[in-house]
Design a protein around this motif. Structure first.
Motif, PDB file in Angstrom:
ATOM      1  N   GLY A  90     -37.470 -68.207  -2.965  1.00  0.00           N
ATOM      2  CA  GLY A  90     -36.735 -69.463  -2.996  1.00  0.00           C
ATOM      3  C   GLY A  90     -36.673 -70.196  -1.668  1.00  0.00           C
ATOM      4  N   VAL A  91     -37.106 -69.529  -0.599  1.00  0.00           N
ATOM      5  CA  VAL A  91     -37.069 -70.133   0.742  1.00  0.00           C
ATOM      6  C   VAL A  91     -38.478 -70.365   1.253  1.00  0.00           C
ATOM      7  CG1 VAL A  91     -36.318 -69.837   3.143  1.00  0.00           C
ATOM      8  CG2 VAL A  91     -34.862 -69.034   1.274  1.00  0.00           C
ATOM      9  N   GLY A  92     -39.348 -69.375   1.017  1.00  0.00           N
ATOM     10  CA  GLY A  92     -40.720 -69.495   1.494  1.00  0.00           C
ATOM     11  C   GLY A  92     -40.943 -68.739   2.783  1.00  0.00           C
ATOM     12  N   PRO A  93     -42.014 -69.067   3.506  1.00  0.00           N
ATOM     13  CA  PRO A  93     -42.352 -68.324   4.719  1.00  0.00           C
ATOM     14  C   PRO A  93     -41.445 -68.691   5.887  1.00  0.00           C
ATOM     15  CG  PRO A  93     -43.917 -70.110   4.386  1.00  0.00           C
ATOM     16  CD  PRO A  93     -43.015 -70.106   3.186  1.00  0.00           C
ATOM     17  N   LYS A  94     -41.169 -67.692   6.718  1.00  0.00           N
ATOM     18  CA  LYS A  94     -40.387 -67.907   7.939  1.00  0.00           C
ATOM     19  C   LYS A  94     -41.027 -67.140   9.084  1.00  0.00           C
ATOM     20  CE  LYS A  94     -36.709 -70.331   6.644  1.00  0.00           C
ATOM     21  NZ  LYS A  94     -36.398 -71.646   7.227  1.00  0.00           N
ATOM     22  N   PHE A  95     -41.120 -67.791  10.238  1.00  0.00           N
ATOM     23  CA  PHE A  95     -41.448 -67.093  11.479  1.00  0.00           C
ATOM     24  C   PHE A  95     -40.152 -66.968  12.276  1.00  0.00           C
ATOM     25  CE2 PHE A  95     -45.853 -68.557  10.661  1.00  0.00           C
ATOM     26  CZ  PHE A  95     -46.515 -67.348  10.857  1.00  0.00           C
ATOM     27  N   ALA A  96     -39.730 -65.722  12.533  1.00  0.00           N
ATOM     28  CA  ALA A  96     -38.455 -65.480  13.223  1.00  0.00           C
ATOM     29  C   ALA A  96     -38.540 -65.805  14.711  1.00  0.00           C
ATOM     30  CB  ALA A  96     -38.024 -64.028  13.022  1.00  0.00           C
ATOM     31  N   ASN A  97     -39.763 -65.957  15.243  1.00  0.00           N
ATOM     32  CA  ASN A  97     -39.940 -66.221  16.678  1.00  0.00           C
ATOM     33  C   ASN A  97     -40.765 -67.488  16.894  1.00  0.00           C
ATOM     34  OD1 ASN A  97     -42.209 -64.999  15.531  1.00  0.00           O
ATOM     35  ND2 ASN A  97     -42.777 -63.903  17.402  1.00  0.00           N
ATOM     36  N   PRO A  98     -40.230 -68.656  16.523  1.00  0.00           N
ATOM     37  CA  PRO A  98     -41.027 -69.879  16.621  1.00  0.00           C
ATOM     38  C   PRO A  98     -41.473 -70.189  18.049  1.00  0.00           C
ATOM     39  CG  PRO A  98     -38.721 -70.385  16.144  1.00  0.00           C
ATOM     40  CD  PRO A  98     -38.874 -68.916  16.004  1.00  0.00           C
ATOM     41  N   ILE A  99     -42.588 -70.886  18.141  1.00  0.00           N
ATOM     42  CA  ILE A  99     -43.156 -71.276  19.436  1.00  0.00           C
ATOM     43  C   ILE A  99     -42.319 -72.403  20.039  1.00  0.00           C
ATOM     44  CG2 ILE A  99     -45.177 -72.315  20.565  1.00  0.00           C
ATOM     45  CD1 ILE A  99     -45.844 -69.564  19.585  1.00  0.00           C
ATOM     46  N   LYS A 100     -41.909 -72.221  21.305  1.00  0.00           N
ATOM     47  CA  LYS A 100     -41.089 -73.242  21.964  1.00  0.00           C
ATOM     48  C   LYS A 100     -41.645 -73.690  23.312  1.00  0.00           C
ATOM     49  CE  LYS A 100     -36.814 -71.803  19.696  1.00  0.00           C
ATOM     50  NZ  LYS A 100     -35.516 -71.129  19.850  1.00  0.00           N
ATOM     51  N   ASN A 101     -42.464 -72.851  23.945  1.00  0.00           N
ATOM     52  CA  ASN A 101     -42.882 -73.173  25.312  1.00  0.00           C
ATOM     53  C   ASN A 101     -44.217 -72.517  25.647  1.00  0.00           C
ATOM     54  OD1 ASN A 101     -42.238 -70.400  25.919  1.00  0.00           O
ATOM     55  ND2 ASN A 101     -40.089 -71.019  26.074  1.00  0.00           N
ATOM     56  N   ALA A 102     -44.675 -72.735  26.873  1.00  0.00           N
ATOM     57  CA  ALA A 102     -45.974 -72.223  27.323  1.00  0.00           C
ATOM     58  C   ALA A 102     -46.029 -70.699  27.278  1.00  0.00           C
ATOM     59  CB  ALA A 102     -46.266 -72.725  28.734  1.00  0.00           C
ATOM     60  N   ARG A 103     -44.929 -70.064  27.616  1.00  0.00           N
ATOM     61  CA  ARG A 103     -44.915 -68.598  27.615  1.00  0.00           C
ATOM     62  C   ARG A 103     -45.143 -68.039  26.216  1.00  0.00           C
ATOM     63  NH1 ARG A 103     -39.456 -65.988  29.504  1.00  0.00           N
ATOM     64  NH2 ARG A 103     -38.905 -66.716  27.423  1.00  0.00           N
ATOM     65  N   ASP A 104     -44.523 -68.684  25.228  1.00  0.00           N
ATOM     66  CA  ASP A 104     -44.710 -68.240  23.838  1.00  0.00           C
ATOM     67  C   ASP A 104     -46.187 -68.342  23.443  1.00  0.00           C
ATOM     68  OD1 ASP A 104     -41.986 -67.834  23.618  1.00  0.00           O
ATOM     69  OD2 ASP A 104     -41.601 -69.775  22.679  1.00  0.00           O
ATOM     70  N   ILE A 105     -46.844 -69.409  23.891  1.00  0.00           N
ATOM     71  CA  ILE A 105     -48.264 -69.591  23.567  1.00  0.00           C
ATOM     72  C   ILE A 105     -49.112 -68.541  24.287  1.00  0.00           C
ATOM     73  CG2 ILE A 105     -50.237 -71.175  23.731  1.00  0.00           C
ATOM     74  CD1 ILE A 105     -48.131 -73.471  23.510  1.00  0.00           C
ATOM     75  N   ASP A 106     -48.786 -68.286  25.551  1.00  0.00           N
ATOM     76  CA  ASP A 106     -49.525 -67.275  26.323  1.00  0.00           C
ATOM     77  C   ASP A 106     -49.424 -65.891  25.685  1.00  0.00           C
ATOM     78  OD1 ASP A 106     -50.367 -69.096  28.211  1.00  0.00           O
ATOM     79  OD2 ASP A 106     -48.699 -68.693  29.594  1.00  0.00           O
ATOM     80  N   ASN A 107     -48.301 -65.635  25.027  1.00  0.00           N
ATOM     81  CA  ASN A 107     -48.076 -64.307  24.430  1.00  0.00           C
ATOM     82  C   ASN A 107     -48.856 -64.101  23.131  1.00  0.00           C
ATOM     83  OD1 ASN A 107     -46.381 -63.430  26.458  1.00  0.00           O
ATOM     84  ND2 ASN A 107     -44.508 -64.090  25.413  1.00  0.00           N
TER      85      ASN A 107
END
Length: 341
Positions: A90-107
């Protein structure tokens, strides 16, 4: 597979009738799907090759379609790269750690094919069961669509966070898209090596973008992916919501087939594309709610419009909705299969 109606049409060859498959053809409109779904989580179904094969085979056995499509999800690449993915009824897919900054992308990781080996394993099981009867379509989510889920943390109605990201931080957006594109090309080639007979790139949320943003943040990455595919004898289908608008650009990526949403006149689009690009579509899925005589009339109307056109695969403009009656879907497929030019 050279005798397959689907493969012939995908390569713009003449067929005695349009081949038929439907997006989301193995899904929630089927009681038999729920018999499996009630025992396992969605990701368990995707990641267990025998179960993925069971679900993939449902429309083959129950509907008699002309091509099977792998049962999986477009977001498994995002998960493999490091996204914490879950699916809630009823909700669908969720990412618990959404991308917010450059560090998140680097990881985010890009060397992740070991994490997706379960897909290759499922393909091998499915092909054993199909035993050459019809083609198997593999697929992946296009980079912009996968990025939107990674940034929004799930589905979105307005894609506000994603649009803010590409407008305020275009360099970071391109860095993220480049990573996703590299994984996507590897992933589709993994599926081809495992034995799929065609692949489809799903850019489900491209319609959120204006023309310039689509070109910069979606199309250019789709071009890159398609150029990297080991596509000998493997037709490549490009799909997006918004294909009735973006089809001329989509053609520049050199797919074999462009899947068209239901907003366009299919013959008009076909005539504006290079002659070696087939079209797929484009019945409004809501028509499958209607009375059977309406379903038959609309399918025949589309077929008469496309009479004399090589390179036409019948499909919906988007996926089957969960509450469409199974009998109506079966009837629509029977109508297609009884038709002859």
């Amino acid at each position: 597979m050279n005798d397959s109606l689907f493969i012939k049409a995908a390569f713009s060859q003449k067929t005695e009738r349009p081949p038929v498959w439907m997006m989301r053809q193995a899904g929630r409109f089927m009681p038999q799907y729920w018999e499996i779904k009630n025992k396992y989580s969605f990701l368990e179904m995707c990641k267990t090759p025998e179960i993925a094969a069971d679900v993939t085979m449902l429309p083959v056995d129950l509907l008699g379609i002309d091509a099977a499509i792998l049962f999986c999800d477009i977001l498994v690449t995002g998960e493999a790269m490091g996204g914490d993915l879950s699916f809630t009824q009823g909700v669908g897919p969720k990412f618990a750690n959404p991308i917010k900054n450059a560090r998140d992308i680097d990881n985010l990781r890009v060397d992740v094919m070991d994490n997706l080996q379960y897909v290759a394993d499922a393909i091998k099981v499915i092909q054993q069961r199909l035993n050459g009867s019809i083609p198997l379509i593999g697929f992946a989510g296009a980079p912009f669509t996968v990025m939107s889920y990674l940034i929004e943390g799930g589905s979105s109605k307005d894609f506000k966070l994603t649009k803010l990201f590409i407008h305020n931080h275009p360099d970071l957006a391109h860095k993220l898209l480049s990573k996703i594109a590299a994984v996507t090309a590897d992933y589709l080639n993994l599926q081809i090596a495992a034995g799929v007979n065609a692949v489809q790139l799903f850019d489900s949320w491209a319609l959120a973008l204006c023309w310039d943003d689509y070109k910069e943040f979606s199309h250019n990455y789709n071009v890159e992916i398609i150029s990297k595919l080991n596509r000998k004898d493997i037709p490549v289908i490009s799909f997006c919501k918004g294909s009735s608008v973006f089809a001329p650009l989509m053609a520049e990526a050199k797919p074999d087939v462009i899947s068209i949403d239901w907003n366009a006149d299919l013959k008009d689009i076909k005539h504006r594309l290079p002659s070696n690009i087939a079209v797929q579509g484009n019945l409004d899925p809501h028509i499958l709610y209607a009375d059977k005589h309406v379903i038959k009339d609309r399918i025949h109307r589309l077929f008469e419009r496309m009479r004399g056109e090589n390179g036409f695969i019948f499909n919906l403009g988007h996926g089957i909705m969960p509450d469409i009656p199974f009998d109506n879907v079966k009837y629509a497929i029977d109508v297609v299969k009884e038709f002859r030019y």
